[in-house]
Design an enzyme around this catalytic site. Structure first.
Site, PDB file in Angstrom:
ATOM      1  CG  ASP A   1       4.708   2.257  -1.796  1.00 59.79           C
ATOM      2  OD1 ASP A   1       4.061   3.009  -1.047  1.00 59.79           O
ATOM      3  OD2 ASP A   1       5.389   1.307  -1.387  1.00 59.79           O
TER       4      ASP A   1
ATOM      5  CG  HIS B   1      -2.112   8.282  -1.228  1.00 59.54           C
ATOM      6  ND1 HIS B   1      -2.905   7.215  -0.852  1.00 59.54           N
ATOM      7  CD2 HIS B   1      -2.951   9.332  -1.337  1.00 59.54           C
ATOM      8  CE1 HIS B   1      -4.157   7.616  -0.739  1.00 59.54           C
ATOM      9  NE2 HIS B   1      -4.209   8.889  -1.028  1.00 59.54           N
TER      10      HIS B   1
ATOM     11  CB  THR C   1       7.912   3.361   6.912  1.00 60.81           C
ATOM     12  OG1 THR C   1       8.266   3.173   5.527  1.00 60.81           O
ATOM     13  CG2 THR C   1       6.719   2.483   7.258  1.00 60.81           C
TER      14      THR C   1
END
EC number: 6.3.4.4
Length: 434
Positions: free
Chosen positions: A26, A54, A310
């Site tokens: 991330d 992403h 998620t």
């Protein structure tokens, strides 16, 4: 220093350029890959599956990527899913169809290795059952079946793309894998016949996308194509070098590029590490600089730290240079992209971890024994904040002095230049520091 959009960014024709995550994922790899893809002929994924994620904003559209290379946003680039990737075909087609609906022409622009392993619904079922068995010590997987798919690969019972076109072999392997899971878990109801019908249809649908990826990538190298490899996950999630067992199931380091694409180390010309200006992590596992306080809350809120795959909140903390030094040793970064510097704009003071005290001893490299981290004391360097907006700044000369000192300290500590600096969420809010 100037905006990327003003200077342009070129990718070498003398070998492969690789973009890798340097922390726990991330970090913002997708945005840099998107920018670099303006000048790329081939964009490739080498490892992982649709557990990565992403978002890219381009041409007024928002595109979410999980399994497909984000080079698809650039109409001039051809994209490859390499042999080291595990692919869940329903997700592959769903993602592809969403891109087409948003106006991207993907015809003859996305290919998949015939050696890539396939992820099935039974892998996802096994993933959930494994996590349930672990209870309070669960890894915090994405539930996408990635770990079980790599497990069947390691035990040589996995199913590869080319098996779809040798149906007796495919069916035999498929039935055996389900039987093995039923023996392992007991109550494991599964519609084998229905799934076999579905995969016969998917095999026909997939065939135009399948290539010999070894020939594909080496032809590109021979023809001096500009090749970019988009790393998935990050160094600290690597199966061998990450915070084991709180890791993913593939090699997310520079070594995974070679094994996942079938290229020699000398084919790699440039390695760019992507570093968030602070640290985040999704799921369970050690996080030495985590801030379970108003600092962590501020980073989470202002940084919009929610997982793309998620939707989970990311854990947040200060930048950890012990982690980054370790990451640099393994991946050998030629340069760095520091992202989300603007999220630190409001802090009166900013801390950076430079060492740990473990059992009374100062250590400056990340330990293998994670239990030792539970009682570790973190040694910080403290910097005065700049408390002014960095978003909108286009020249290094205009950067706040305290922000410059922060950036220069990171460069000196790691011995790697920071070439790209992110000062906002937009594609054009990335500066090139020469």
């Amino acid at each position: 220093m100037a905006l990327v959009s003003e200077t342009g960014v070129d990718v070498s024709t003398d070998g492969i350029t690789v973009v890798l995550g340097s922390q726990w994922g991330d970090e913002g790899k997708g945005k840099l890959v998107d920018i670099l893809c303006d000048n790329v002929d081939i964009c490739a994924r080498c490892a992982g599956g649709n557990n990565a994620g992403h978002t890219i904003v381009a041409n007024g559209q928002t595109y979410d990527f999980h399994i497909l290379p984000s080079g698809l946003v650039n109409p001039k680039s051809v994209n490859l899913i390499g042999s080291g990737v595990v692919v869940y075909l329903p997700a592959f087609f769903h993602e592809l169809e969403n891109l087409v609906k948003k106006g991207l022409d993907c015809t003859n622009r996305i290919f998949i290795s015939d050696r890539a392993q396939l992820v099935f619904d039974y892998h996802q079922r096994a993933d959930a059952l494994n996590e349930a068995e672990l209870g309070g010590k669960s890894i915090g997987t994405t539930g996408k079946g990635i770990g079980p798919a790599y497990s069947t690969k390691a035990t040589r019972s996995g199913i590869r793309v080319h098996h779809l076109y040798n149906w007796p072999e495919f069916e035999s392997r498929y039935r055996k894998n389900v039987r093995d899971l039923q023996k392992r878990y007991g109550a494991f109801e599964y519609d084998v016949e229905g799934e076999l019908v579905r995969y016969k249809e998917l095999a026909a649908k997939l065939q135009p996308y399948v290539v010999d990826s070894i020939a594909f990538i080496h032809t590109g190298l021979k023809e001096k194509k500009r090749i970019l490899v988009e790393g998935a996950n990050a160094l600290m999630l690597d199966l061998d070098f990450g915070t084991y067992p709180y890791v993913t199931s593939s090699n997310t380091t520079i070594g995974g590029v070679c094994t996942g694409l079938g290229v020699p180390p000398r084919a790699i010309a440039n390695v760019i590490g992507v570093v968030k200006a602070y640290t985040t992590r999704v799921g369970a596992g050690p996080f030495p600089t985590e801030q379970l306080n108003e600092i962590g809350d501020h980073l989470q809120k202002v940084g919009r730290e929610f997982g793309v795959t998620t939707g989970r909140k990311r854990r947040c903390g200060w930048l950890d240079l012990v982690v980054l030094k370790y990451s640099t040793l393994i991946n050998g970064y030629d340069s760095l992209n520091l992202t989300k510097l603007d999220i630190l704009d409001d802090f009166k003071e900013i801390k950076v971890a430079v060492a740990y005290i473990v059992d009374g001893k100062r250590i400056e490299t990340f330990p293998a024994d994670l239990d030792s981290l539970e009682s570790a004391e973190i040694i910080y360097e403290t910097f005065p904040g700049w408390q002014t907006k960095t978003t909108g700044i286009t020249r290094w000369e205009d950067m706040p002095e305290n922000a410059k000192k922060y950036i220069e300290f990171i460069e000196k500590f790691l011995g790697v230049p920071i070439k790209y600096i992110g000062v906002g969420p937009g594609r054009d809010e990335v500066l090139v520091k020469h």
